[in-house]
Design a protein around this motif. Structure first.
Motif, PDB file in Angstrom:
ATOM      1  N   VAL B 251       0.961  -0.738   0.190  1.00 30.08           N
ATOM      2  CA  VAL B 251       0.691   0.194  -0.200  1.00 30.08           C
ATOM      3  C   VAL B 251       0.880   1.572  -0.208  1.00 30.08           C
ATOM      4  O   VAL B 251       0.609   2.183  -0.621  1.00 30.08           O
ATOM      5  CB  VAL B 251      -1.245   0.065   1.183  1.00 30.08           C
ATOM      6  N   GLN B 278      -5.327  -4.995   1.338  1.00 33.91           N
ATOM      7  CA  GLN B 278      -4.472  -4.459   0.437  1.00 33.91           C
ATOM      8  C   GLN B 278      -5.120  -3.455  -1.167  1.00 33.91           C
ATOM      9  O   GLN B 278      -4.871  -2.161  -0.770  1.00 33.91           O
ATOM     10  CB  GLN B 278      -2.995  -4.596   0.186  1.00 33.91           C
ATOM     11  N   MET B 282      -5.320   1.040  -1.270  1.00 28.86           N
ATOM     12  CA  MET B 282      -4.273   1.585  -2.612  1.00 28.86           C
ATOM     13  C   MET B 282      -5.049   1.967  -3.594  1.00 28.86           C
ATOM     14  O   MET B 282      -4.860   1.719  -4.492  1.00 28.86           O
ATOM     15  CB  MET B 282      -3.396  -0.292  -2.567  1.00 28.86           C
TER      16      MET B 282
END
Lengths: 383, 383, 383, 383
Positions: B251, B278, B282
């Motif tokens: 991330v 994640q 992200m």
């Protein structure tokens, strides 16, 4: 007197230099203070606030600070004025503004994007990448810029819609909520006539999602919840079937009502782990889910079911894609009666009481509206 | 001899009445048996299978039965032939078929919708509401109808793409995988040139998602994973940056590579709770996530982050929207070299060994291809 | 008796072996003949026709032959039965059909795509690339396959929608027309609430375009035409403003009603050179035009204005994207009263008279409906 | 010296107070004059122009005045600086700008919408309803606001893309043209891999449309025109087949190359009555046409064919939907060599000669680029 350079005013609607505004103190503290009346810039107007509805998010802001203060790591957002579901009268025009005239009644949207990031350029102004950055031009009134628990506020012209003479002040505050419901249905594809739609959670957004879906021709429209009084209002707003999940298994009933396959669209407005999983399991193959609410803590969900059934999930924030104007268009034509969710009215000076009614659902409160006109505050005329 | 009524054949490509086919027994049992060569119906052809790649889903089917048997509550799906990533040569034409000629080399898609449900009518044939219902015309070869670990199979003409002479048999089997990657990018909007794309998980779909994204102009293309050998192949296929999540915080790195805001698009091909979270963290505001893999058990995820950031999530199944043809178009033009993921080749008779290589990743196996031409099975010629 | 293999029947709704059907002879000749009742195949049903409306295209087919015969270069399409705007009762089920039951009342769409070409696979079944090729599975009832001026017809299940008990037979025939209007608005984007919509030409499609646009919340809805009687019906169906182009300059009035910029959407249903150019000049920058009618001869138009103003033009054929089901959903909810365009009713045996009324607009005829139930034909019961 | 309040400068890139700029006089008159260097506002930067390409529209502006002057009814637009296909170096930053840094090389788009009209809010900034209204914030550099035949110009940050070090100045000017080609393909749907695309007219937009279509995987890509030299360049840029319409019937050849049905997409860049009709007749059922050029006088076209075949037509203006950034992304990756259309280079002081080469196609000129760096103008350093 209020007479900023470059701003147009009208003698018919004099504006004082100072106004009364509720401001944040420490968490859960709110004070009525004097503030200078704000000054509209380019593409902005000054709105005299005539009515403002209370939203659950207001209670969060008063308790936890505005999203800007949270993201910025500030301890709290003192002197900030919350309130975002308002309507009012255009009282002054920023430079070059000719899209609206002084004296016009307007409803609002919360978000004005910066207009200069990638998302704004795509038309996704509620996903502005400069969210909370007022210097870049972003505004989210009541969240990151001063809002509507006051006598005046600034609005970008993009965030305004005209209120027809046939619509009362309190009803016009509900356009913000209906706009969020409309945004959800827009992102699900918009063409819901004849499609099955389930709305989970009979809060304000959920109840108006029922109304908007029905107005657009969805069939059947199904509403699930736990409180029969709320579900009954859902019926009045157009739900073909209501499900009290304390009494019935929502997934089973939805499947039964949809020929065994599940619903085409689900609008999740409850924001609990249980209901998110119900949404997943009641959506048919290739169907779509809108998440208009969310659990604050992480939740355990059946993601495999989503992927195996090619289901798409749309987390929505606010009221993008000019959905508020579409909601206003339907309400102006009286396609549904949003005032069925308006239960209580207070004067702006009584905001703390109004907030308590909303927070504690006193007397089965749904939408509590604070009005500045029927029972104004002394200072408004005293200037 | 094979001569069903209404089916056109060619003397140049004689078809036997019986064929060798691998069939399911009890869980994890697979037998090579004789079966009648199947008969194509209207809008169908008979394909002589020349090569077939092994997919992780094949291993699941062999272990747990086909999705149809699972959904139908059957104990197991005996006599069923799995295998879905194949290519071959058109060997016979069903009634009225003139879209393909006998002798043409073709690659395949898995799914042919029923053509008569609401989703098929919308063009969403991988979300067919008659999934698994062969009587209604649905086919998912290797999943719900007999597949490619055999000498012949039936394909609806919609599921075929011509293989150019410049493309080898093994490469043509990879079009199915590339089609899934392309489908994911299609559902994310398709216009990825200049957009940031993260692919999570360097399995076959992930690696080809890197290749397809790069071919369409995405920039940067970032690949995350845990095995450096796989990540290195990702680099060869076009990843501008690879992240070994054992060494770096994915991330953080993605945010750093994208000016602090996160990626526009994330294609999740790992299917774990950690990587799904994640993906969520992200992705930038207004960004999109494609779930091309999934954890089998429920997972705990940060749904609030999705909603607050107006992120949309697309769970995809298979290779819809004719994405396989777009993948073939890019591969025919040699825009990327899918054969970089093809590591091992076996004869069809050696399928159990091939499956073991794929399952246990013997010798760093990625794509194991079984071929019927270089080392055919005796019976093919013996008829 | 009618008892084809594989077809399910019900004793409650006996079907004769022969039926009465109007068939084409030489141009403009139409004869009432006996024909065998047709046999439904896979995914098809037999519909007993209860009512059928007359469309201008029927008059063209009777005069010039079906599109299939024209495209095929045939001199004329003898023994062909025209008529495409019908409704009826399911009388027999093809093999495997369980989506509908015998005795259900249904409305129809004209087009069933082949299901195996590129356009059908995209969901664009009205643009089927096998148009007119019945062997490939394409049907356009009344255009390329036998239609509704008869006692029975075959329909693919994709082309059916259930008729609610609250809707009469004649009204249900109008769903086909409303479906075309809905298709036009769908292709224009569908989200017309609060948007300005101009409909040019108060024929049946235009009048129902007014009704559908209004039902979806468009505002203002403007209708232009030359006959005040028709314009008055447009007002009843929801037009906020009507313009008789003999009295007013349509482009000027539209601009005046839209703040000087022109309309967001224009639906052109008149099909003349003058009105197409009006459409072009009354559309605002970035606006869209749907061409639902067309001049038969080439026309001289101001293409430069289109390009300079980024205007998009959608030529539509028929009633794609399942728009008919959305039209039915609105009509089932009584959102507009399509029967306002139904002016005359005749028995099927009186079809020539009915056609004359439609062709010559006798007695201001708009939609002329032929019914098979109120005044049936002897043979129906005699079998 | 140049030091406006609120504007950031760098000592590394000193900016003079006055600059040389070409300005309009009477029709077809152009003078090199001194002008004050303009001042960037909020969200704007000052660009030092390093190179600028000549477009046919420049010749129109020089001959007929800017669109703003034409629409405004002015006799001519004296002192206006045309030129819109430029690139350069960021030389000063308006208030709050941190998206770009001084010294960065940038390519441009022409249009910055007002950001406050309905179309801008939808992301359709090239269809800005305040087109030409600079007071509302609209800019179309070289059309309605001063452009690039000068030493400096102002650009909204939305209109900039970074130029990679591997791309020369002249190549970077071609991004504007490639952006228009990309916009056309975007509006046609964008997913052109494996689809048949015909480009009509091998001018700069047409030639780069070939390059972009090929880069995105279109197949086949067909180019039609009348000049073999241009068609040969089209081949180098990726055309699979070129058609000289003096030698072959374009409609017939396209049908033959597409299995008899016609092309999926046609990009019309010639703008004549004949080629528009060719576009109509070579597009398949359900296909799409982009009009990227237009005949100035009304044209006679076969509209019936459009409607009967469900063909959609997209008139495009400029380079919307951030298409220029997608074009830059492909060019930065060297997916095609746009410099093949760059034929001549002159110094800014020689603009009249450069314009003559472009107008008269001297020496087979295609793109003529004027550069300010290799052979600058004295005044640039003299300040």
């Amino acid at each position: 007197m209020y007479a900023p350079a470059g701003v147009r005013l009208s003698a018919d609607l004099p504006v004082p230099a100072q106004m009364k505004a509720w401001v944040l103190g420490n968490p859960d503290e709110l004070f009525l203070r004097d503030k200078p009346v704000p000054v509209p810039g380019r593409a902005e107007v000054l709105v005299r606030i005539d009515a403002v509805a209370i939203c659950a998010t207001d209670l969060e802001v008063i308790h936890g600070g505005s999203p800007a203060s949270i993201q910025g790591g500030l301890p709290f957002n003192k002197n900030f004025t919350p309130g975002h579901e308002y309507m009012g009268t255009v009282a002054a025009l920023g430079p070059e503004v000719d899209e609206f005239g002084i004296g016009e009644r307007v409803s609002v949207e919360i978000h004005a994007g910066c207009g200069q990031c990638k998302r704004c350029r795509q038309g996704m102004y509620t996903s502005c990448l400069n969210y909370g950055n007022a210097a870049k031009g972003h505004r989210a009134n009541g969240f990151t810029t001063d809002g509507g628990f006051a006598e005046y506020a600034i609005n970008h012209i993009n965030t305004l819609a005209r209120v027809p003479a046939t619509m009362g002040d309190a009803e016009a505050t509900l356009v913000v909520t209906a706009g969020t419901s409309m945004y959800g249905l827009t992102e699900l594809g918009g063409l819901v006539a004849g499609e099955s739609v389930v709305v989970i959670g009979p809060g304000p957004i959920g109840l108006l999602a029922v109304a908007v879906a029905k107005a657009l021709g969805a069939s059947p429209v199904i509403l699930t919840g736990t409180r029969n009084k709320r579900l009954a209002i859902g019926r009045e707003l157009g739900a073909d079937r209501v499900i009290n999940i304390a009494d019935e298994n929502a997934v089973d009933v939805v499947k039964q009502l949809t020929g065994g396959i599940g619903a085409d669209y689900v609008v999740e407005c409850a924001g609990t782990e249980a209901t998110v999983n119900q949404a997943i399991h009641m959506t048919n193959r290739g169907g779509k889910i809108c998440l208009a609410a969310f659990p604050h803590a992480p939740v355990t969900i059946d993601l495999a079911h989503l992927v195996k059934n090619n289901i798409y999930v749309y987390g929505i924030r606010g009221e993008g894609r000019s959905a508020t104007r579409r909601a206003m268009a339907l309400m102006a034509e009286k396609r549904f009666d949003a005032t069925k969710i308006h239960t209580h009215t207070f004067a702006l000076a009584d905001l703390p009481t109004a907030l308590r009614y909303a927070r504690e659902r006193v007397d089965d409160a749904i939408k509590v509206v604070v009005t500045n006109r029927q029972a104004g505050i002394a200072s408004a005329a005293a200037e």
